[in-house]
Design an enzyme around this catalytic site. Structure first.
Site, PDB file in Angstrom:
ATOM      1  N   SER A  25       0.787  -1.229   0.000  1.00 46.58           N
ATOM      2  CA  SER A  25       0.000   0.000   0.000  1.00 46.58           C
ATOM      3  C   SER A  25       0.818   1.279   0.000  1.00 46.58           C
ATOM      4  CB  SER A  25      -0.957   0.043   1.185  1.00 46.58           C
ATOM      5  OG  SER A  25      -0.258   0.266   2.403  1.00 46.58           O
ATOM      6  N   TYR A  58      -2.145   0.355  -3.835  1.00 46.97           N
ATOM      7  CA  TYR A  58      -3.468   0.826  -3.430  1.00 46.97           C
ATOM      8  C   TYR A  58      -3.301   1.803  -2.276  1.00 46.97           C
ATOM      9  CZ  TYR A  58      -2.904  -2.717   0.218  1.00 46.97           C
ATOM     10  OH  TYR A  58      -2.424  -3.466   1.260  1.00 46.97           O
TER      11      TYR A  58
END
Length: 126
Positions: A25, A58
């Site tokens: 992430s 993400y």
């Protein structure tokens, strides 16, 4: 016809953390997510202005007001603290929708100081 359009962009934010051992992430200050329309868990592309690397991951939320941009997991090999990056998300829509679509763009300077937001990218002049 379906088109893929820029949805939101954080232009020239500075990486504040790079944590190889954190689960994947990119943690992004919640204020920055709000300004760009990027949602938590949304796929994002990161373009490293400093070293030219481009990668996908993400978004996850970092504390509001923290100015954190933390590149995590394997992506930490692609960015170092202090690197300038552009973070973008994209959306698909019909050709008709795309013709009137406006992305949410936030521009940064210094130590992740948001200078302005816009609904369009300026025309590049010669």
């Amino acid at each position: 016809m379906i088109r893929t359009m820029l949805q939101g962009k954080l232009h020239r934010v500075k990486v504040t953390q790079a944590d190889l051992h954190y689960e994947g992430s990119c943690a992004i200050d919640q204020d920055f997510l709000d300004a760009s329309g990027i949602l938590e868990n949304e796929a994002i592309d990161i373009w490293n202005v400093t070293n030219g690397k481009r990668f996908s991951t993400y978004a996850i939320a970092a504390e509001r007001g923290s100015r954190i941009i933390s590149v995590n997991g394997a992506a930490a090999h692609c960015a170092e603290v202090g690197d300038i990056v552009i973070i973008a998300s994209f959306v698909t829509m019909s050709d008709e929708e795309a013709r009137t679509w406006s992305p949410k763009v936030a521009y940064f300077e210094g130590d992740n100081e948001m200078k302005r937001t816009a609904k369009a990218i300026p025309v590049q002049v010669a």
